[in-house]
Design a protein around this motif. Structure first.
Motif, short mmCIF file in Angstrom:
data_model
loop_
_atom_site.label_atom_id
_atom_site.label_comp_id
_atom_site.label_asym_id
_atom_site.label_seq_id
_atom_site.Cartn_x
_atom_site.Cartn_y
_atom_site.Cartn_z
N PRO A 26 0.84 -1.21 0.00
CA PRO A 26 0.00 0.00 0.00
C PRO A 26 0.87 1.25 0.00
CG PRO A 26 0.00 -1.05 2.16
CD PRO A 26 0.72 -1.98 1.24
N GLY A 27 0.47 2.22 -0.80
CA GLY A 27 1.26 3.45 -0.88
C GLY A 27 2.35 3.42 -1.93
N VAL A 28 2.66 2.24 -2.45
CA VAL A 28 3.69 2.14 -3.49
C VAL A 28 3.12 2.68 -4.81
CG1 VAL A 28 4.94 0.47 -4.95
CG2 VAL A 28 4.97 0.23 -2.48
N GLU A 29 3.96 3.39 -5.54
CA GLU A 29 3.54 3.93 -6.84
C GLU A 29 3.01 2.81 -7.74
OE1 GLU A 29 5.48 5.27 -11.00
OE2 GLU A 29 6.73 5.56 -9.25
N GLY A 30 1.84 3.04 -8.34
CA GLY A 30 1.26 2.06 -9.25
C GLY A 30 0.31 1.09 -8.57
N HIS A 31 0.22 1.16 -7.24
CA HIS A 31 -0.66 0.25 -6.49
C HIS A 31 -2.12 0.44 -6.93
CE1 HIS A 31 -3.18 -0.81 -2.93
NE2 HIS A 31 -2.38 -1.86 -2.92
N GLN A 32 -2.55 1.71 -7.00
CA GLN A 32 -3.92 1.98 -7.40
C GLN A 32 -4.17 1.64 -8.87
OE1 GLN A 32 -6.54 2.73 -5.48
NE2 GLN A 32 -5.08 2.43 -3.80
N LYS A 33 -3.13 1.79 -9.70
CA LYS A 33 -3.27 1.43 -11.12
C LYS A 33 -3.53 -0.07 -11.26
CE LYS A 33 -0.19 3.15 -14.02
NZ LYS A 33 1.04 3.27 -14.86
N LEU A 34 -2.81 -0.87 -10.48
CA LEU A 34 -2.99 -2.32 -10.53
C LEU A 34 -4.37 -2.70 -10.01
CD1 LEU A 34 -1.81 -5.09 -11.13
CD2 LEU A 34 -0.72 -5.06 -8.88
N CYS A 35 -4.80 -2.06 -8.92
CA CYS A 35 -6.17 -2.30 -8.41
C CYS A 35 -7.21 -1.93 -9.46
CB CYS A 35 -6.40 -1.50 -7.13
SG CYS A 35 -5.51 -2.11 -5.68
N GLY A 36 -6.98 -0.82 -10.16
CA GLY A 36 -7.91 -0.37 -11.20
C GLY A 36 -8.03 -1.37 -12.33
N LYS A 37 -6.91 -1.98 -12.73
CA LYS A 37 -6.95 -2.99 -13.80
C LYS A 37 -7.75 -4.22 -13.37
CE LYS A 37 -2.76 -1.78 -16.36
NZ LYS A 37 -3.41 -1.69 -17.68
N LEU A 38 -7.60 -4.60 -12.11
CA LEU A 38 -8.34 -5.75 -11.61
C LEU A 38 -9.84 -5.44 -11.50
CD1 LEU A 38 -5.79 -7.02 -8.97
CD2 LEU A 38 -6.74 -8.38 -10.84
N ARG A 39 -10.18 -4.22 -11.09
CA ARG A 39 -11.60 -3.84 -11.02
C ARG A 39 -12.21 -3.81 -12.43
NH1 ARG A 39 -9.51 0.19 -7.24
NH2 ARG A 39 -9.90 -0.56 -5.11
N ALA A 40 -11.43 -3.34 -13.42
CA ALA A 40 -11.91 -3.34 -14.80
C ALA A 40 -12.16 -4.77 -15.28
CB ALA A 40 -10.91 -2.63 -15.70
N LEU A 65 -6.19 -11.62 -16.72
CA LEU A 65 -6.00 -12.11 -15.35
C LEU A 65 -4.69 -12.86 -15.16
CD1 LEU A 65 -7.34 -12.16 -12.60
CD2 LEU A 65 -8.46 -14.30 -13.22
N THR A 66 -4.28 -13.64 -16.16
CA THR A 66 -3.02 -14.40 -16.03
C THR A 66 -1.84 -13.46 -15.84
OG1 THR A 66 -3.92 -16.10 -17.49
CG2 THR A 66 -1.56 -16.13 -17.12
N HIS A 67 -1.80 -12.41 -16.65
CA HIS A 67 -0.70 -11.45 -16.54
C HIS A 67 -0.74 -10.69 -15.21
CE1 HIS A 67 1.30 -7.48 -17.71
NE2 HIS A 67 2.26 -8.36 -17.60
N LEU A 68 -1.94 -10.29 -14.79
CA LEU A 68 -2.08 -9.56 -13.53
C LEU A 68 -1.69 -10.44 -12.34
CD1 LEU A 68 -5.45 -7.72 -14.27
CD2 LEU A 68 -3.16 -6.73 -14.30
N THR A 69 -2.05 -11.71 -12.41
CA THR A 69 -1.66 -12.66 -11.35
C THR A 69 -0.14 -12.78 -11.30
OG1 THR A 69 -3.70 -13.92 -11.69
CG2 THR A 69 -1.94 -15.02 -10.50
N ALA A 70 0.49 -12.82 -12.47
CA ALA A 70 1.95 -12.92 -12.53
C ALA A 70 2.62 -11.68 -11.92
CB ALA A 70 2.39 -13.09 -13.99
#
Length: 417
Positions: A26-40, A65-70
């Motif tokens: 949490p707080g790391v740069e790009g954390h919210q971007k990754l969460c946003g991709k999963l919500r999409a 999902l495979t790439h995001l899991t990786a």
């Protein structure tokens, strides 16, 4: 498995991964971007579930999902993650400006990870020129990563490039990547030779030649290497797991700017922090010092290293010290300056190209630019300059600390706690 069962499985997996990511870095740069991709991804699956979208079962298997899991797995396996899904800018061989997406930046910036979710068969076929139009081989992507990393040094060292394969990679591709200097993680699988019809091979060569012309480059096509081979997924010849041991040689030179010089000799940094000052900013710094002592941090970073300061920094520090410094602060300043190598102002070429602004003044350019020329890490509390320079594409090697002002001359009117 039915379409409905596959869909429910993907929804459950995406929900679980999103919960995992929300607790990760949490707080790391790009954390919210990754969460946003999963919500999409979750929204897409929900639309399929309620009948808004009609898709084949194969489409569910080819989601992101495979790439995001990786990416999540890589981030969990590495230390000191500083960014996720970070975009770096670099210049290609022809001088054109390019961008590169790095999935995980770890080890304080010294490690770049590309998480690869595609199957070993598909990667191998693309490498050998048997992919679909527009597919870019892993080897080509590795070249781009290496080129970009050489332009983004961290404390004057190029980041290590790691390709993490989550559905295997063929052993010849691993050999090629290692020869290039790329570190590999994942299952390494064997390959076997296959007979290729002359017509098919000729067609493949023609496609490669056409692609070379499209790229406008003379590119050596390792992908066309004979004999053609196919992946034998049943034979795993090696498995390389995280964690990854990356050797990082610490920079042995430290450049002190004005804020570092002041902080080091400040009365606040030497125990006189149990006071309330008339000036709110000094009271705030005193509270910060009581919560976390700054001097041990500076001493630990400076220990055993060569210490430098340029004339611009020392001159302005001396002016401030003569105006505001107390007897103890002046004595400590004399002792500190005797430990430093005083050097002429010698800003690096890239510093000279910065555009001056409210946050980028000439004095700071002299100080940080001299540290850059010395290949030293600049110790500073001036994070505004560091960010402003980074916005112009100049990333300095810095050790950022909290500021402490000269306060000895103001203690007489402060209130003890």
């Amino acid at each position: 498995m039915s379409l409905k069962a596959t869909l429910q499985q993907r929804i459950s997996s995406t929900q679980a991964l999103l919960q995992q990511v929300q607790q990760l870095c949490p707080g790391v740069e790009g954390h919210q971007k990754l969460c946003g991709k999963l919500r999409a991804e979750l929204r897409f699956l929900r639309r399929v579930e309620c009948g808004e979208l009609q898709v084949k079962e194969s489409h569910l298997h080819s989601t992101n999902l495979t790439h995001l899991t990786a990416i999540v797995d890589s981030a969990q396996s590495l230390d000191h993650v500083v960014a996720l899904l970070h975009v770096f800018t670099y210049q290609d061989a022809s001088g054109r400006r390019r961008t590169l997406l790095v999935d995980v930046v770890a080890n304080g910036g010294h490690t770049w990870v590309k998480a690869v979710g595609r199957k070993a068969e598909a990667l191998h076929n693309i490498w050998q020129g048997r992919g679909q139009f527009g597919d870019k081989s892993i080897i080509r992507q590795a070249e781009e990563f290496l080129q970009a990393s050489r332009q983004q040094p961290v404390h004057y060292q190029h980041p290590h490039v790691v390709f993490a394969f989550y559905n295997g990679v063929s052993s010849p591709m691993v050999d090629r990547l290692r020869d290039m200097g790329v570190l590999v993680r994942g299952d390494i699988v064997a390959v076997s030779s296959v007979k290729v019809e002359e017509e098919e091979l000729a067609e493949g060569d023609w496609e490669e030649e056409e692609e070379e012309e499209r790229d406008g480059e003379e590119h050596a096509y390792e992908e066309a290497a004979a004999p053609h081979t196919q992946v034998d997924r049943g034979t795993v010849v090696a498995h390389l797991e995280f964690p990854l041991q990356v050797e990082v040689e610490e920079c042995q030179r430290v450049n002190l700017d004005i804020t570092a010089l002041i902080t080091y000799v400040s009365s606040l940094s030497h125990g006189r922090c149990h006071l309330t000052f008339r000036e709110p900013v000094l009271t705030e710094q005193a509270a910060q010092e009581r919560h976390e002592k700054i001097l041990p941090q500076l001493d630990a970073f400076m220990e055993g290293k060569q210490l430098f300061a340029c004339r611009a920094a020392v001159h302005d520090f001396q002016v401030i010290l003569d105006t505001l410094g107390g007897p103890g602060e002046k004595e400590r300043a004399h002792m500190l300056l005797s430990r430093l190598h005083l050097v002429d102002d010698q800003p690096s070429e890239r510093t000279k190209r910065l555009t001056p602004s409210a946050k980028i003044n000439r004095r700071s350019m002299m100080i940080f630019g001299t540290g850059d020329s010395l290949r030293a890490v600049t110790m500073t509390a001036n994070s505004r300059f560091v960010r402003a320079a980074a916005n112009q594409g100049v990333h300095y090697s810095v050790f950022i600390h909290q500021p402490r002002a000269l306060t000895e001359g103001k203690e007489w009117r402060a209130t003890p706690l």
